[in-house]
Design a protein around this motif. Structure first.
Motif, PDB file in Angstrom:
ATOM      1  N   UNK A 173       0.730  -1.113  -0.165  1.00  0.00           N
ATOM      2  CA  UNK A 173      -0.018   0.026   0.022  1.00  0.00           C
ATOM      3  C   UNK A 173       0.752   1.243  -0.162  1.00  0.00           C
ATOM      4  N   UNK A 174       1.901   1.328   0.819  1.00  0.00           N
ATOM      5  CA  UNK A 174       2.712   2.472   0.844  1.00  0.00           C
ATOM      6  C   UNK A 174       3.569   2.507  -0.403  1.00  0.00           C
ATOM      7  N   UNK A 175       4.013   1.627  -1.207  1.00  0.00           N
ATOM      8  CA  UNK A 175       4.606   1.552  -2.438  1.00  0.00           C
ATOM      9  C   UNK A 175       3.698   2.274  -3.494  1.00  0.00           C
ATOM     10  N   UNK A 176       2.795   1.435  -3.579  1.00  0.00           N
ATOM     11  CA  UNK A 176       1.568   2.002  -4.696  1.00  0.00           C
ATOM     12  C   UNK A 176       0.859   3.302  -4.403  1.00  0.00           C
ATOM     13  N   UNK A 177       0.951   3.611  -3.137  1.00  0.00           N
ATOM     14  CA  UNK A 177       0.250   4.917  -2.928  1.00  0.00           C
ATOM     15  C   UNK A 177       1.202   6.078  -2.725  1.00  0.00           C
ATOM     16  N   UNK A 178       2.414   5.847  -3.007  1.00  0.00           N
ATOM     17  CA  UNK A 178       3.494   6.657  -2.611  1.00  0.00           C
ATOM     18  C   UNK A 178       3.508   7.530  -1.744  1.00  0.00           C
ATOM     19  N   UNK A 179       3.124   6.954  -0.376  1.00  0.00           N
ATOM     20  CA  UNK A 179       2.933   7.595   0.941  1.00  0.00           C
ATOM     21  C   UNK A 179       2.800   6.895   2.049  1.00  0.00           C
ATOM     22  N   UNK A 180       3.078   7.155   3.396  1.00  0.00           N
ATOM     23  CA  UNK A 180       3.079   6.251   4.552  1.00  0.00           C
ATOM     24  C   UNK A 180       1.374   5.988   4.592  1.00  0.00           C
ATOM     25  N   UNK A 181       1.263   4.761   5.071  1.00  0.00           N
ATOM     26  CA  UNK A 181      -0.048   4.011   5.205  1.00  0.00           C
ATOM     27  C   UNK A 181      -0.657   4.999   6.368  1.00  0.00           C
ATOM     28  N   UNK A 182      -0.039   5.577   7.309  1.00  0.00           N
ATOM     29  CA  UNK A 182      -0.645   6.528   8.254  1.00  0.00           C
ATOM     30  C   UNK A 182      -1.550   7.510   7.620  1.00  0.00           C
ATOM     31  N   UNK A 183      -1.252   7.845   6.634  1.00  0.00           N
ATOM     32  CA  UNK A 183      -2.083   8.948   5.591  1.00  0.00           C
ATOM     33  C   UNK A 183      -3.503   8.389   5.584  1.00  0.00           C
TER      34      UNK A 183
END
Length: 134
Positions: A64-74
């Motif tokens: 999820x972090x790789x595909x979303x290009x952001x920390x999953x916390x977001x």
């Protein structure tokens, strides 16, 4: 044509070892997953005592972090902030603990950690991500 940095096996293992060191230093039994920028697995470890489900969750956080290009916390903050429709998004891990690996302002992969409190998962993942990004 454009070029970009890419995680290789050596970097993936460096990330994994840095994350493992952080987890062991704190006595945390976690699973650690390292993926490339497309969310595909590169390295993985489930430390002694980590629950079997943490293996799955760590991989999904990394993806999820790789595909979303952001920390999953977001994503977790988005949902907690009232955007509950995001629960139906195709990404499976909307919990803190997935951290992208950024090199030269490019997301080259991510680290996902599961097994302890979400901020502790993120601490371990960040230690791994920083080992290559630095």
């Amino acid at each position: 044509m454009q070029t970009k940095p890419v995680l290789g096996a050596a970097e993936a293992h460096r990330i994994l070892e840095a994350a493992r060191t952080e987890a062991e230093r704190n006595g945390w039994a976690v699973a650690i997953a390292v993926v490339d920028d497309g969310g595909h697995p590169l390295a993985f470890a489930r430390l002694d005592g980590a629950a079997p489900i943490s293996a799955y969750i760590a991989q999904e956080k990394a993806r999820t972090a790789a595909l979303g290009r952001r920390e999953t916390k977001a994503y977790e903050e988005m949902i907690n902030g009232g955007r509950t429709a995001f629960l139906s998004a195709p990404l499976c891990a909307t919990l803190e603990g997935g951290v992208p690996v950024v090199v030269d302002a490019v997301v080259v992969g991510a680290v996902g950690v599961s097994g302890v409190k979400s901020d502790q998962d993120a601490q371990v993942a960040s230690a791994g991500a920083k080992s290559v990004a630095a």
